[in-house]
Design a protein around this motif. Structure first.
Motif, PDB file in Angstrom:
ATOM      1  N   ARG A   1       0.854  -1.183   0.000  1.00 42.52           N
ATOM      2  CA  ARG A   1       0.000   0.000   0.000  1.00 42.52           C
ATOM      3  C   ARG A   1       0.889   1.233   0.000  1.00 42.52           C
ATOM      4  O   ARG A   1       1.826   1.335   0.769  1.00 42.52           O
ATOM      5  CB  ARG A   1      -0.884   0.007   1.235  1.00 42.52           C
ATOM      6  CG  ARG A   1      -1.886   1.124   1.231  1.00 42.52           C
ATOM      7  CD  ARG A   1      -2.961   0.831   2.202  1.00 42.52           C
ATOM      8  NE  ARG A   1      -4.021   1.803   2.052  1.00 42.52           N
ATOM      9  CZ  ARG A   1      -5.150   1.718   2.673  1.00 42.52           C
ATOM     10  NH1 ARG A   1      -5.379   0.707   3.473  1.00 42.52           N
ATOM     11  NH2 ARG A   1      -6.065   2.638   2.516  1.00 42.52           N
ATOM     12  N   GLY A   2       0.573   2.176  -0.880  1.00 44.59           N
ATOM     13  CA  GLY A   2       1.327   3.419  -0.959  1.00 44.59           C
ATOM     14  C   GLY A   2       0.416   4.611  -0.808  1.00 44.59           C
ATOM     15  O   GLY A   2      -0.766   4.549  -1.159  1.00 44.59           O
ATOM     16  N   LEU A   3       0.968   5.679  -0.284  1.00 45.30           N
ATOM     17  CA  LEU A   3       0.193   6.871  -0.011  1.00 45.30           C
ATOM     18  C   LEU A   3       1.069   8.098  -0.241  1.00 45.30           C
ATOM     19  O   LEU A   3       2.219   8.139   0.209  1.00 45.30           O
ATOM     20  CB  LEU A   3      -0.256   6.832   1.454  1.00 45.30           C
ATOM     21  CG  LEU A   3      -1.292   7.801   1.957  1.00 45.30           C
ATOM     22  CD1 LEU A   3      -2.639   7.524   1.304  1.00 45.30           C
ATOM     23  CD2 LEU A   3      -1.410   7.680   3.470  1.00 45.30           C
ATOM     24  N   SER A   4       0.553   9.065  -0.971  1.00 44.61           N
ATOM     25  CA  SER A   4       1.232  10.355  -1.071  1.00 44.61           C
ATOM     26  C   SER A   4       0.477  11.317  -0.155  1.00 44.61           C
ATOM     27  O   SER A   4      -0.754  11.358  -0.175  1.00 44.61           O
ATOM     28  CB  SER A   4       1.264  10.875  -2.515  1.00 44.61           C
ATOM     29  OG  SER A   4      -0.047  11.061  -3.004  1.00 44.61           O
TER      30      SER A   4
ATOM     31  N   ALA B   1      -0.333  28.874  -0.353  1.00 48.39           N
ATOM     32  CA  ALA B   1       0.730  29.830  -0.053  1.00 48.39           C
ATOM     33  C   ALA B   1       2.062  29.084  -0.122  1.00 48.39           C
ATOM     34  O   ALA B   1       2.107  27.894  -0.434  1.00 48.39           O
ATOM     35  CB  ALA B   1       0.512  30.425   1.334  1.00 48.39           C
ATOM     36  N   ILE B   2       3.132  29.762   0.179  1.00 50.50           N
ATOM     37  CA  ILE B   2       4.445  29.120   0.170  1.00 50.50           C
ATOM     38  C   ILE B   2       4.636  28.366   1.473  1.00 50.50           C
ATOM     39  O   ILE B   2       4.439  28.919   2.556  1.00 50.50           O
ATOM     40  CB  ILE B   2       5.562  30.160  -0.042  1.00 50.50           C
ATOM     41  CG1 ILE B   2       5.432  30.752  -1.432  1.00 50.50           C
ATOM     42  CG2 ILE B   2       6.922  29.523   0.163  1.00 50.50           C
ATOM     43  CD1 ILE B   2       6.438  31.813  -1.757  1.00 50.50           C
ATOM     44  N   GLY B   3       5.001  27.116   1.361  1.00 51.05           N
ATOM     45  CA  GLY B   3       5.282  26.287   2.524  1.00 51.05           C
ATOM     46  C   GLY B   3       4.462  25.021   2.530  1.00 51.05           C
ATOM     47  O   GLY B   3       3.253  25.061   2.321  1.00 51.05           O
ATOM     48  N   GLY B   4       5.141  23.904   2.743  1.00 48.83           N
ATOM     49  CA  GLY B   4       4.401  22.653   2.790  1.00 48.83           C
ATOM     50  C   GLY B   4       5.293  21.441   2.935  1.00 48.83           C
ATOM     51  O   GLY B   4       6.517  21.540   3.016  1.00 48.83           O
ATOM     52  N   ASP B   5       4.637  20.306   2.977  1.00 48.18           N
ATOM     53  CA  ASP B   5       5.292  19.000   3.078  1.00 48.18           C
ATOM     54  C   ASP B   5       4.803  18.134   1.936  1.00 48.18           C
ATOM     55  O   ASP B   5       3.624  18.191   1.569  1.00 48.18           O
ATOM     56  CB  ASP B   5       4.892  18.293   4.379  1.00 48.18           C
ATOM     57  CG  ASP B   5       5.365  19.012   5.608  1.00 48.18           C
ATOM     58  OD1 ASP B   5       6.547  18.882   5.933  1.00 48.18           O
ATOM     59  OD2 ASP B   5       4.531  19.698   6.253  1.00 48.18           O
ATOM     60  N   ARG B   6       5.702  17.313   1.404  1.00 47.35           N
ATOM     61  CA  ARG B   6       5.342  16.331   0.387  1.00 47.35           C
ATOM     62  C   ARG B   6       5.972  15.015   0.826  1.00 47.35           C
ATOM     63  O   ARG B   6       7.191  14.916   0.954  1.00 47.35           O
ATOM     64  CB  ARG B   6       5.866  16.712  -1.000  1.00 47.35           C
ATOM     65  CG  ARG B   6       5.445  18.095  -1.474  1.00 47.35           C
ATOM     66  CD  ARG B   6       3.936  18.213  -1.688  1.00 47.35           C
ATOM     67  NE  ARG B   6       3.588  19.480  -2.314  1.00 47.35           N
ATOM     68  CZ  ARG B   6       3.233  20.573  -1.650  1.00 47.35           C
ATOM     69  NH1 ARG B   6       3.183  20.563  -0.347  1.00 47.35           N
ATOM     70  NH2 ARG B   6       2.923  21.680  -2.308  1.00 47.35           N
ATOM     71  N   ALA B   7       5.131  14.012   1.060  1.00 47.05           N
ATOM     72  CA  ALA B   7       5.629  12.750   1.601  1.00 47.05           C
ATOM     73  C   ALA B   7       5.076  11.560   0.841  1.00 47.05           C
ATOM     74  O   ALA B   7       3.975  11.599   0.302  1.00 47.05           O
ATOM     75  CB  ALA B   7       5.244  12.637   3.076  1.00 47.05           C
ATOM     76  N   ILE B   8       5.871  10.512   0.846  1.00 47.21           N
ATOM     77  CA  ILE B   8       5.452   9.203   0.355  1.00 47.21           C
ATOM     78  C   ILE B   8       5.587   8.241   1.528  1.00 47.21           C
ATOM     79  O   ILE B   8       6.625   8.200   2.195  1.00 47.21           O
ATOM     80  CB  ILE B   8       6.318   8.717  -0.822  1.00 47.21           C
ATOM     81  CG1 ILE B   8       6.100   9.579  -2.056  1.00 47.21           C
ATOM     82  CG2 ILE B   8       6.063   7.239  -1.130  1.00 47.21           C
ATOM     83  CD1 ILE B   8       4.733   9.456  -2.714  1.00 47.21           C
ATOM     84  N   VAL B   9       4.507   7.496   1.771  1.00 43.89           N
ATOM     85  CA  VAL B   9       4.506   6.463   2.809  1.00 43.89           C
ATOM     86  C   VAL B   9       4.144   5.161   2.114  1.00 43.89           C
ATOM     87  O   VAL B   9       3.161   5.105   1.373  1.00 43.89           O
ATOM     88  CB  VAL B   9       3.483   6.779   3.921  1.00 43.89           C
ATOM     89  CG1 VAL B   9       3.515   5.698   4.998  1.00 43.89           C
ATOM     90  CG2 VAL B   9       3.733   8.161   4.513  1.00 43.89           C
ATOM     91  N   ALA B  10       4.933   4.136   2.337  1.00 46.34           N
ATOM     92  CA  ALA B  10       4.666   2.833   1.732  1.00 46.34           C
ATOM     93  C   ALA B  10       4.728   1.761   2.803  1.00 46.34           C
ATOM     94  O   ALA B  10       5.532   1.840   3.736  1.00 46.34           O
ATOM     95  CB  ALA B  10       5.675   2.532   0.629  1.00 46.34           C
TER      96      ALA B  10
ATOM     97  N   ASP C   1       6.062  17.157  -7.349  1.00 49.07           N
ATOM     98  CA  ASP C   1       6.597  17.396  -6.005  1.00 49.07           C
ATOM     99  C   ASP C   1       7.025  16.109  -5.315  1.00 49.07           C
ATOM    100  O   ASP C   1       7.784  16.146  -4.347  1.00 49.07           O
ATOM    101  CB  ASP C   1       5.551  18.080  -5.115  1.00 49.07           C
ATOM    102  CG  ASP C   1       5.149  19.459  -5.588  1.00 49.07           C
ATOM    103  OD1 ASP C   1       5.830  20.023  -6.478  1.00 49.07           O
ATOM    104  OD2 ASP C   1       4.140  19.980  -5.066  1.00 49.07           O
ATOM    105  N   PHE C   2       6.528  14.965  -5.777  1.00 49.81           N
ATOM    106  CA  PHE C   2       6.766  13.686  -5.118  1.00 49.81           C
ATOM    107  C   PHE C   2       7.823  12.826  -5.820  1.00 49.81           C
ATOM    108  O   PHE C   2       8.060  11.697  -5.416  1.00 49.81           O
ATOM    109  CB  PHE C   2       5.457  12.887  -5.030  1.00 49.81           C
ATOM    110  CG  PHE C   2       4.417  13.571  -4.202  1.00 49.81           C
ATOM    111  CD1 PHE C   2       4.371  13.381  -2.833  1.00 49.81           C
ATOM    112  CD2 PHE C   2       3.484  14.408  -4.787  1.00 49.81           C
ATOM    113  CE1 PHE C   2       3.418  14.016  -2.055  1.00 49.81           C
ATOM    114  CE2 PHE C   2       2.522  15.042  -4.022  1.00 49.81           C
ATOM    115  CZ  PHE C   2       2.490  14.852  -2.653  1.00 49.81           C
TER     116      PHE C   2
END
Length: 188
Positions: free
Chosen positions: A121-124, A136-145, A167-168
């Motif tokens: 199972r994968g999740l962005s 706005a400017i600022g954030g998080d980009r993550a991949i969880v597997a 972004d990922f």
């Protein structure tokens, strides 16, 4: 089944197993950058929208975490967490998805999408700052597997603008590389 649980409990995450450990071990004289490394089983998930200490803790047998920070506002994280069973890892993944739905205010929002081809199972996960209803400017980009009894997490925080698939790219590539070798320590 019991033998698999005992094996999972006995296998630790070895040093230099994570993709960025060698880079993290290098001495950097730049005072605006740093690496931290932890082998604490109780380390918080590096993708944790509610910032709850207990998220994904139940059933853990091991964890290894690397965090790189650069002033003023860039960070990247790599984390591998082993659980006593695939069911326990699946529960941690479901709890993380629930946290994405429940946490985040109008000023900072989280969203998630399933990502195919990343383990069992994968999740962005996108964390994004908003101002006046617009990104706005600022954030998080993550991949969880998740693969078997392991969770693999890659997160980048920085001056992101409006969320985009591109972004990922780095996190997805890192997750694929880790998934290729995770079965040497996970109960696959």
């Amino acid at each position: 089944m019991m033998a698999a649980i005992l094996l999972a409990a006995a296998v630790a995450i070895p040093g230099n197993f994570l993709l960025y450990e060698k880079e993290a071990a290098k001495k950097d004289k730049n005072p605006e950058t740093s690496w931290s490394a932890s082998g604490k089983r109780s380390a918080r998930l590096v993708v944790n929208p509610c910032q709850k200490a207990g998220l994904g803790q139940k059933g853990r047998t091991g964890a290894r975490t690397l965090i790189y920070t650069s002033v003023p506002d860039y960070a990247k994280s790599e984390q591998v967490v082993l659980y006593s069973s695939a069911a326990a890892a699946g529960r941690a993944m479901r709890d993380l998805e629930a946290a994405v739905r429940a946490c985040g205010s109008t000023g900072y929002r989280y969203s998630a999408a399933r990502t195919t081809g990343l383990g069992d199972r994968g999740l962005s996960v996108t964390g994004q700052a908003y101002q006046d209803g617009k990104p706005a400017i600022g954030g998080d980009r993550a991949i969880v597997a998740r693969r078997a009894n392991a969770l693999i997490l890659y997160n980048v925080s920085g001056e992101w603008g409006k969320p985009a698939k591109a972004d990922f790219k780095r996190q997805t590539g890192d997750a694929r590389r880790m998934l290729a070798k995770i079965c040497t320590i996970a109960d696959c």
